[in-house]
Design a protein around this motif. Sequence first.
Motif, PDB file in Angstrom:
ATOM      1  N   HIS A 210       1.916  10.025   3.497  1.00 29.02           N
ATOM      2  CA  HIS A 210       1.763   9.658   2.092  1.00 29.02           C
ATOM      3  C   HIS A 210       0.855  10.665   1.395  1.00 29.02           C
ATOM      4  CE1 HIS A 210      -2.327   8.097   2.820  1.00 29.02           C
ATOM      5  NE2 HIS A 210      -1.818   7.530   3.901  1.00 29.02           N
ATOM      6  N   ALA A 211       0.888  10.598   0.066  1.00 26.91           N
ATOM      7  CA  ALA A 211       0.077  11.515  -0.743  1.00 26.91           C
ATOM      8  C   ALA A 211      -1.405  11.269  -0.503  1.00 26.91           C
ATOM      9  CB  ALA A 211       0.393  11.328  -2.229  1.00 26.91           C
ATOM     10  N   PHE A 212      -2.163  12.314  -0.591  1.00 25.38           N
ATOM     11  CA  PHE A 212      -3.617  12.221  -0.522  1.00 25.38           C
ATOM     12  C   PHE A 212      -4.118  11.671  -1.847  1.00 25.38           C
ATOM     13  CE2 PHE A 212      -7.743  14.150  -1.481  1.00 25.38           C
ATOM     14  CZ  PHE A 212      -8.480  13.726  -0.387  1.00 25.38           C
ATOM     15  N   VAL A 213      -4.967  10.671  -1.791  1.00 26.98           N
ATOM     16  CA  VAL A 213      -5.552  10.110  -3.010  1.00 26.98           C
ATOM     17  C   VAL A 213      -7.064  10.197  -2.919  1.00 26.98           C
ATOM     18  CG1 VAL A 213      -3.664   8.560  -3.633  1.00 26.98           C
ATOM     19  CG2 VAL A 213      -5.442   7.743  -2.100  1.00 26.98           C
ATOM     20  N   ILE A 214      -7.657  10.501  -4.062  1.00 33.40           N
ATOM     21  CA  ILE A 214      -9.105  10.576  -4.143  1.00 33.40           C
ATOM     22  C   ILE A 214      -9.528  10.212  -5.556  1.00 33.40           C
ATOM     23  CG2 ILE A 214      -9.086  13.045  -4.705  1.00 33.40           C
ATOM     24  CD1 ILE A 214     -11.736  13.263  -3.083  1.00 33.40           C
TER      25      ILE A 214
ATOM     26  N   ALA B 298      -3.214  22.244   2.393  1.00 33.21           N
ATOM     27  CA  ALA B 298      -3.994  21.114   2.897  1.00 33.21           C
ATOM     28  C   ALA B 298      -3.270  19.801   2.621  1.00 33.21           C
ATOM     29  CB  ALA B 298      -5.386  21.108   2.260  1.00 33.21           C
ATOM     30  N   HIS B 299      -2.695  19.685   1.435  1.00 33.93           N
ATOM     31  CA  HIS B 299      -1.974  18.462   1.092  1.00 33.93           C
ATOM     32  C   HIS B 299      -0.741  18.291   1.968  1.00 33.93           C
ATOM     33  CE1 HIS B 299       0.460  15.684  -1.450  1.00 33.93           C
ATOM     34  NE2 HIS B 299      -0.699  15.062  -1.420  1.00 33.93           N
ATOM     35  N   ALA B 300      -0.025  19.367   2.240  1.00 29.28           N
ATOM     36  CA  ALA B 300       1.150  19.292   3.111  1.00 29.28           C
ATOM     37  C   ALA B 300       0.750  18.836   4.516  1.00 29.28           C
ATOM     38  CB  ALA B 300       1.860  20.653   3.156  1.00 29.28           C
ATOM     39  N   ALA B 301      -0.364  19.358   5.011  1.00 27.60           N
ATOM     40  CA  ALA B 301      -0.845  18.943   6.335  1.00 27.60           C
ATOM     41  C   ALA B 301      -1.217  17.462   6.318  1.00 27.60           C
ATOM     42  CB  ALA B 301      -2.049  19.792   6.751  1.00 27.60           C
ATOM     43  N   TYR B 302      -1.845  17.031   5.250  1.00 24.70           N
ATOM     44  CA  TYR B 302      -2.223  15.620   5.114  1.00 24.70           C
ATOM     45  C   TYR B 302      -0.979  14.725   5.089  1.00 24.70           C
ATOM     46  CZ  TYR B 302      -4.306  11.336   3.319  1.00 24.70           C
ATOM     47  OH  TYR B 302      -4.689  10.034   3.163  1.00 24.70           O
TER      48      TYR B 302
ATOM     49  N   LEU C 156       0.834  -1.195   0.000  1.00 24.90           N
ATOM     50  CA  LEU C 156       0.000   0.000   0.000  1.00 24.90           C
ATOM     51  C   LEU C 156       0.875   1.253   0.000  1.00 24.90           C
ATOM     52  CD1 LEU C 156      -2.789   1.279   0.081  1.00 24.90           C
ATOM     53  CD2 LEU C 156      -2.764   1.005   2.567  1.00 24.90           C
ATOM     54  N   SER C 157       1.948   1.231   0.792  1.00 24.64           N
ATOM     55  CA  SER C 157       2.870   2.379   0.812  1.00 24.64           C
ATOM     56  C   SER C 157       3.499   2.590  -0.561  1.00 24.64           C
ATOM     57  CB  SER C 157       3.967   2.161   1.859  1.00 24.64           C
ATOM     58  OG  SER C 157       3.414   2.179   3.145  1.00 24.64           O
ATOM     59  N   GLU C 158       3.873   1.494  -1.227  1.00 26.89           N
ATOM     60  CA  GLU C 158       4.450   1.591  -2.568  1.00 26.89           C
ATOM     61  C   GLU C 158       3.452   2.216  -3.543  1.00 26.89           C
ATOM     62  OE1 GLU C 158       5.939  -1.316  -6.209  1.00 26.89           O
ATOM     63  OE2 GLU C 158       5.666  -2.181  -4.220  1.00 26.89           O
ATOM     64  N   ALA C 159       2.207   1.759  -3.496  1.00 26.44           N
ATOM     65  CA  ALA C 159       1.188   2.303  -4.398  1.00 26.44           C
ATOM     66  C   ALA C 159       0.922   3.775  -4.097  1.00 26.44           C
ATOM     67  CB  ALA C 159      -0.105   1.487  -4.293  1.00 26.44           C
ATOM     68  N   LEU C 160       0.855   4.121  -2.831  1.00 27.14           N
ATOM     69  CA  LEU C 160       0.611   5.515  -2.452  1.00 27.14           C
ATOM     70  C   LEU C 160       1.773   6.416  -2.851  1.00 27.14           C
ATOM     71  CD1 LEU C 160      -1.032   4.969   1.031  1.00 27.14           C
ATOM     72  CD2 LEU C 160      -2.123   6.001  -0.978  1.00 27.14           C
ATOM     73  N   ALA C 161       2.993   5.885  -2.815  1.00 25.14           N
ATOM     74  CA  ALA C 161       4.169   6.683  -3.175  1.00 25.14           C
ATOM     75  C   ALA C 161       4.127   7.102  -4.642  1.00 25.14           C
ATOM     76  CB  ALA C 161       5.448   5.910  -2.887  1.00 25.14           C
ATOM     77  N   GLY C 162       3.425   6.354  -5.470  1.00 23.98           N
ATOM     78  CA  GLY C 162       3.333   6.684  -6.892  1.00 23.98           C
ATOM     79  C   GLY C 162       2.216   7.648  -7.236  1.00 23.98           C
ATOM     80  N   GLU C 163       1.480   8.091  -6.240  1.00 22.22           N
ATOM     81  CA  GLU C 163       0.333   8.967  -6.484  1.00 22.22           C
ATOM     82  C   GLU C 163       0.693  10.438  -6.322  1.00 22.22           C
ATOM     83  OE1 GLU C 163      -2.542   8.079  -7.692  1.00 22.22           O
ATOM     84  OE2 GLU C 163      -2.123   5.944  -7.575  1.00 22.22           O
ATOM     85  N   THR C 164      -0.056  11.252  -7.008  1.00 22.00           N
ATOM     86  CA  THR C 164       0.056  12.704  -6.879  1.00 22.00           C
ATOM     87  C   THR C 164      -1.352  13.269  -6.778  1.00 22.00           C
ATOM     88  OG1 THR C 164      -0.023  13.024  -9.265  1.00 22.00           O
ATOM     89  CG2 THR C 164       2.174  12.831  -8.254  1.00 22.00           C
TER      90      THR C 164
END
Length: 178
Positions: free
Chosen positions: A112-116, A102-106, A75-83
């Motif tokens: 990890h990057a915020f994904v939606i 907001a993203h920096a706070a997240y 999951l960390s690997e997948a999240l690392a590839g997100e923007t």
Amino acid sequence: MTRGTTLPAHRLPYLPKPLDAFNAAPADEARALLQHCLRCLRWSRRVADHRPYPDLDSLLAAADEAAYDLSPSDLSEALAGETLPDLPEDTYSAAHMALSAAHAAYEARFGHAFVIYLGDTHPDESLDRILEAIRSRLTNDPEEERVIAAEELRRLARSRLGTCLRGATSHKAPAHGR
């Protein structure tokens, strides 16, 4: 009146459907396409190793099933590839600053990057939806947020796979992601 000879029917070259091409591709090519969509090597390998898929729905179901088995490091690997999703070009600079803050706070809170998955959200409404979701999800505890992030990743992956293989037959319309 006599007619001239009839020309033979014009035949287009056979072009395989994207899913057929995916099923027949060498393993490294299939994994590369999946890596682009899934952002995780183990997830990509698992889906690629179960080819061939009879239809797009079967492939999407396999990707979903494999997503539920992701380890924390997967999951960390997948999240690392997100923007963050792209914002419309005419978005004013204050909105970009608000989103960046907001993203920096997240990222500081969850690492990890915020994904939606934006689905059918109209581009003019995407900024508000993203900001609202980040602010709301900042109140989650880290484990609860990991579960939500994993679900958003799964939905994004389905959308990307559907887009990459949109010529494949499916009973569902392709999902639209960010």
